[in-house]
Motif scaffolding. Structure first.
Motif, PDB file in Angstrom:
ATOM      1  N   LEU A 178      -3.196  10.472   7.404  1.00 44.16           N
ATOM      2  CA  LEU A 178      -2.356   8.783   6.000  1.00 44.16           C
ATOM      3  C   LEU A 178      -1.620   9.545   5.324  1.00 44.16           C
ATOM      4  N   ASP A 179      -2.403  10.019   4.970  1.00 39.19           N
ATOM      5  CA  ASP A 179      -2.340  10.501   2.851  1.00 39.19           C
ATOM      6  C   ASP A 179      -1.209  11.613   2.901  1.00 39.19           C
ATOM      7  N   ASP A 180      -1.490  12.284   4.547  1.00 45.39           N
ATOM      8  CA  ASP A 180      -0.356  13.685   4.639  1.00 45.39           C
ATOM      9  C   ASP A 180       0.449  13.001   4.982  1.00 45.39           C
ATOM     10  N   LEU A 181       1.279  11.701   6.059  1.00 50.45           N
ATOM     11  CA  LEU A 181       2.533  10.976   6.375  1.00 50.45           C
ATOM     12  C   LEU A 181       2.533  10.712   5.220  1.00 50.45           C
ATOM     13  N   ILE A 182       2.009   9.922   3.990  1.00 47.02           N
ATOM     14  CA  ILE A 182       2.416   9.779   2.571  1.00 47.02           C
ATOM     15  C   ILE A 182       3.664  10.546   2.153  1.00 47.02           C
ATOM     16  N   SER A 183       3.046  11.622   1.329  1.00 45.00           N
ATOM     17  CA  SER A 183       3.479  12.691   1.215  1.00 45.00           C
ATOM     18  C   SER A 183       4.449  13.329   1.543  1.00 45.00           C
TER      19      SER A 183
ATOM     20  N   GLN B 198       5.206   1.350  -0.047  1.00 42.03           N
ATOM     21  CA  GLN B 198       4.372   1.105  -1.243  1.00 42.03           C
ATOM     22  C   GLN B 198       3.578   0.083   0.413  1.00 42.03           C
ATOM     23  N   ARG B 199       2.681  -0.348  -0.659  1.00 35.50           N
ATOM     24  CA  ARG B 199       1.788  -1.037   0.647  1.00 35.50           C
ATOM     25  C   ARG B 199       1.687  -2.787  -0.995  1.00 35.50           C
ATOM     26  N   PHE B 200       0.871  -3.281   0.500  1.00 33.83           N
ATOM     27  CA  PHE B 200       0.559  -4.745  -0.187  1.00 33.83           C
ATOM     28  C   PHE B 200      -0.685  -4.601  -0.709  1.00 33.83           C
ATOM     29  N   LEU B 201      -1.716  -5.631  -2.025  1.00 31.06           N
ATOM     30  CA  LEU B 201      -2.866  -5.228  -2.374  1.00 31.06           C
ATOM     31  C   LEU B 201      -2.914  -6.656  -2.406  1.00 31.06           C
ATOM     32  N   PRO B 202      -3.524  -7.646  -2.068  1.00 33.38           N
ATOM     33  CA  PRO B 202      -4.070  -8.872  -2.873  1.00 33.38           C
ATOM     34  C   PRO B 202      -4.406  -9.424  -4.182  1.00 33.38           C
ATOM     35  N   ALA B 203      -3.648 -10.309  -4.611  1.00 31.08           N
ATOM     36  CA  ALA B 203      -4.026 -10.177  -6.530  1.00 31.08           C
ATOM     37  C   ALA B 203      -4.743 -12.060  -6.084  1.00 31.08           C
ATOM     38  N   ASP B 204      -5.403 -12.469  -7.318  1.00 32.52           N
ATOM     39  CA  ASP B 204      -5.990 -13.439  -7.445  1.00 32.52           C
ATOM     40  C   ASP B 204      -5.645 -14.650  -7.736  1.00 32.52           C
ATOM     41  N   SER B 205      -4.916 -15.268  -6.668  1.00 32.87           N
ATOM     42  CA  SER B 205      -4.658 -16.576  -6.709  1.00 32.87           C
ATOM     43  C   SER B 205      -4.395 -17.375  -5.934  1.00 32.87           C
ATOM     44  N   HIS B 206      -4.207 -18.691  -5.348  1.00 33.19           N
ATOM     45  CA  HIS B 206      -4.354 -19.366  -3.954  1.00 33.19           C
ATOM     46  C   HIS B 206      -2.473 -19.797  -4.519  1.00 33.19           C
ATOM     47  N   ILE B 207      -1.429 -19.042  -5.124  1.00 33.65           N
ATOM     48  CA  ILE B 207      -0.298 -19.310  -4.539  1.00 33.65           C
ATOM     49  C   ILE B 207       0.268 -18.692  -3.806  1.00 33.65           C
ATOM     50  N   PRO B 208       1.182 -18.951  -2.968  1.00 31.84           N
ATOM     51  CA  PRO B 208       1.191 -17.793  -1.359  1.00 31.84           C
ATOM     52  C   PRO B 208       2.293 -17.391  -2.408  1.00 31.84           C
ATOM     53  N   GLU B 209       3.056 -17.059  -2.593  1.00 32.86           N
ATOM     54  CA  GLU B 209       3.633 -16.197  -3.500  1.00 32.86           C
ATOM     55  C   GLU B 209       3.418 -15.244  -4.335  1.00 32.86           C
ATOM     56  N   ARG B 210       2.098 -15.898  -5.303  1.00 33.21           N
ATOM     57  CA  ARG B 210       1.925 -14.681  -5.903  1.00 33.21           C
ATOM     58  C   ARG B 210      -0.182 -14.569  -5.960  1.00 33.21           C
ATOM     59  N   SER B 211       0.025 -14.399  -4.169  1.00 37.56           N
ATOM     60  CA  SER B 211      -1.138 -13.888  -3.959  1.00 37.56           C
ATOM     61  C   SER B 211      -1.385 -12.224  -3.005  1.00 37.56           C
TER      62      SER B 211
ATOM     63  N   ILE C 293       0.570  -8.060  -4.477  1.00 37.67           N
ATOM     64  CA  ILE C 293       1.047  -7.592  -5.038  1.00 37.67           C
ATOM     65  C   ILE C 293       1.864  -6.364  -4.746  1.00 37.67           C
ATOM     66  N   ILE C 294       2.977  -5.675  -4.761  1.00 34.87           N
ATOM     67  CA  ILE C 294       3.682  -3.999  -4.126  1.00 34.87           C
ATOM     68  C   ILE C 294       3.112  -3.546  -5.479  1.00 34.87           C
ATOM     69  N   ALA C 295       2.425  -2.711  -5.131  1.00 36.45           N
ATOM     70  CA  ALA C 295       1.651  -1.202  -5.585  1.00 36.45           C
ATOM     71  C   ALA C 295       2.459  -0.012  -4.738  1.00 36.45           C
ATOM     72  N   PRO C 296       2.875   0.868  -5.362  1.00 41.34           N
ATOM     73  CA  PRO C 296       3.395   2.352  -4.395  1.00 41.34           C
ATOM     74  C   PRO C 296       1.559   2.579  -3.807  1.00 41.34           C
ATOM     75  N   ALA C 297       1.958   3.177  -2.545  1.00 42.56           N
ATOM     76  CA  ALA C 297       0.895   3.524  -2.002  1.00 42.56           C
ATOM     77  C   ALA C 297       0.488   4.591  -1.733  1.00 42.56           C
ATOM     78  N   ALA C 298       0.899   5.647  -2.965  1.00 46.47           N
ATOM     79  CA  ALA C 298       0.265   7.089  -3.203  1.00 46.47           C
ATOM     80  C   ALA C 298      -0.909   6.719  -4.595  1.00 46.47           C
ATOM     81  N   PHE C 299       0.028   5.569  -5.528  1.00 43.65           N
ATOM     82  CA  PHE C 299      -0.756   5.778  -6.562  1.00 43.65           C
ATOM     83  C   PHE C 299      -1.912   4.289  -6.262  1.00 43.65           C
TER      84      PHE C 299
END
Length: 481
Positions: A344-349, A361-374, A376-382
């Motif tokens: 997976l790392d080689d594919l991302i590279s 990018q990948r989705f990461l969970p956030a501490d919120s029960h609001i659907p829009e804020r549950s 965050i989007i972060a670069p997969a490499a970092f």
């Protein structure tokens, strides 16, 4: 070498100011002066003074926040510069350097000429410095801090006799206690009986005295330069084929990865510089999704960049450098998990070399029960995958801004139109009431609480709908797969 105004001199080198100037540092919930220039000291200010008192004494005082990390980095730069005088250079606290110039002074015409040139170069660079030279490290420190000068060889006692006892690098409590006993100079302390001093102050006091006088040796530990992750190859004949360039990069990559392995590090970014015979050069930059030190995994990632190189009349030098290096922790290699993660790392590279690592990018969970804020989007490499997606109620795979639909009542309408489609409700599960986060101002949640329903339609759509009781209305916000 003692730099009494290292922090303020560094700040004034970038932005000169002809006025009282000081750097402030927060200590015990109070802003205090950390380093001052000459004009601020002439105005009666001193280190450790509170910022409020300093402004009362000197209304024209100009201050900036201190930057301890940058100051430490600047001192390291001075340490590397000082190796021009001798190979043994170490740090002495946060504002000093210690040099062992044994056998090197004659290269500069003697000790006095060497110190004069040191002072001239540092003053030209805008740095205040006080120099001290002696047979011992303690004597040199004492002369630099309490009477700049050069001690005569072999007689440290006479050179330090008139200096205060604080010149022995004592603690403040010991300094005050000795002065109360009438032992104010190094000569007074050396002439006193040693046994009573040892019983009262412990062995550290006389150890500092013996180190300064040369009775106890004190070594200088120079700091090694940081490892340099760069390799270079000069070719006897110019080359230009892609296979030849890849072979040359492979020969440089193997020893580079061995050096990374020796320092428990991995390369996050690499740069290949190809010099042509006409002295023109081209660079190939490679950014990796994870720190790597495996030549077999890194080398194929250079193929795309090497294929775009214009070799001209030939390339006669190849230089490979790891421009960004990160610590690589040891990990247990598993035949189940490690290979999958590496692929997976080689594919991302690989994809990142084409479209940029920030665009994967990948989705990461956030501490919120609001659907829009549950999430965050972060670069997969970092970032790394995280758990925490567990929910008492299922959530749709697709989430979009709320879209209104016609409907009345607290239960989902039996028939409604959504996106120009006529839909009929077959089954509805709910409600799940979500309240807004009152501590955040969100325009979309001004209608109050929401009652969410899972609605299955006869046309095959599985929608996530909600109803707003305070301001009656129905909306579609997601769709289940």
């Amino acid at each position: 070498m003692w730099f009494p105004r290292l922090a303020s001199d560094r700040a004034l080198r970038a932005r000169p100011i002809d006025a009282p100037f000081a750097l402030t540092l927060k200590h015990s919930n109070a802003e205090r002066l950390q380093c001052l220039n000459v004009q601020a000291e002439r105005a009666g200010l001193h280190r450790g003074m509170s910022y409020a008192d300093a402004r009362a004494f000197c209304p024209d005082l100009i201050t900036r926040p201190s930057e301890p990390v940058q100051e430490a980095r600047f001192l390291q730069t001075l340490r590397r510069w000082a190796t021009r005088w001798c190979p043994w250079v170490g740090l002495d606290g946060a504002d000093g350097l210690v040099l062992d110039v044994t056998g090197a002074a004659h290269l500069w015409g003697g000790e006095a000429q060497m110190l004069a040139e040191m002072r001239q170069r540092l003053l030209r660079a805008g740095l205040t410095v006080q120099l001290g030279l002696g047979d011992t490290r303690g004597a040199a420190w004492a002369l630099a801090h309490h009477g700049e000068g050069v001690a005569a060889p072999g007689d440290m006692g006479a050179a330090l006799a008139d200096l205060p006892v604080a010149a022995l690098r004592l603690e403040a409590a010991q300094d005050v206690a000795l002065q109360r006993l009438g032992l104010r100079t190094v000569g007074d302390l050396a002439a006193a009986d040693r046994a009573p001093l040892t019983r009262r102050f412990g062995p550290s006091l006389l150890l500092r005295l013996d180190q300064a006088l040369g009775a106890v040796p004190e070594s200088i530990t120079p700091q090694p330069d940081p490892p340099h992750y760069g390799m270079r190859m000069t070719l006897p004949e110019p080359i230009g084929l892609v296979d030849d360039l890849m072979a040359g990069i492979g020969r440089l990559l193997a020893p580079l990865c061995e050096r990374l392995l020796a320092h428990d590090a991995g390369a996050r970014a690499l740069c290949v510089t190809l010099r042509r015979v006409d002295q023109d050069s081209q660079q190939i930059e490679l950014r990796l999704a994870r720190p790597l030190r495996d030549p077999q995994r890194i080398l194929p990632l250079f193929e795309r960049g090497v294929g775009t190189v214009d070799a001209g009349y030939g390339i006669d030098q190849i230089r490979l450098e790891a421009t960004q290096v990160e610590p690589l922790k040891p990990r247990q290699v598993s035949h189940i998990a490690a290979k999958g993660q590496d692929r997976l790392d080689d594919l991302i590279s690989r994809i990142g070399t084409r479209i940029g690592l920030e665009n994967i990018q990948r989705f990461l969970p956030a501490d919120s029960h609001i659907p829009e804020r549950s999430f965050i989007i972060a670069p997969a490499a970092f970032s790394t995958p995280q758990s925490g997606w567990a929910s008492l109620r299922p959530r749709p795979v697709r989430l979009f801004p709320p879209e209104p639909v016609a409907g009345h009542g607290a239960r989902p309408p039996r028939q409604f139109r959504w996106r120009r489609m006529s839909l009929t409700t077959a089954r509805a599960t709910g409600p799940e009431r979500l309240a807004p986060e009152w501590w955040l101002a969100d325009e979309n949640w001004r209608s109050g609480v929401r009652d969410y329903w899972q609605v299955e339609t006869r046309q095959g759509r599985r929608l996530w709908m909600y109803h707003t009781p305070q301001n009656p209305g129905w909306f579609v916000q997601g769709e289940f797969a």
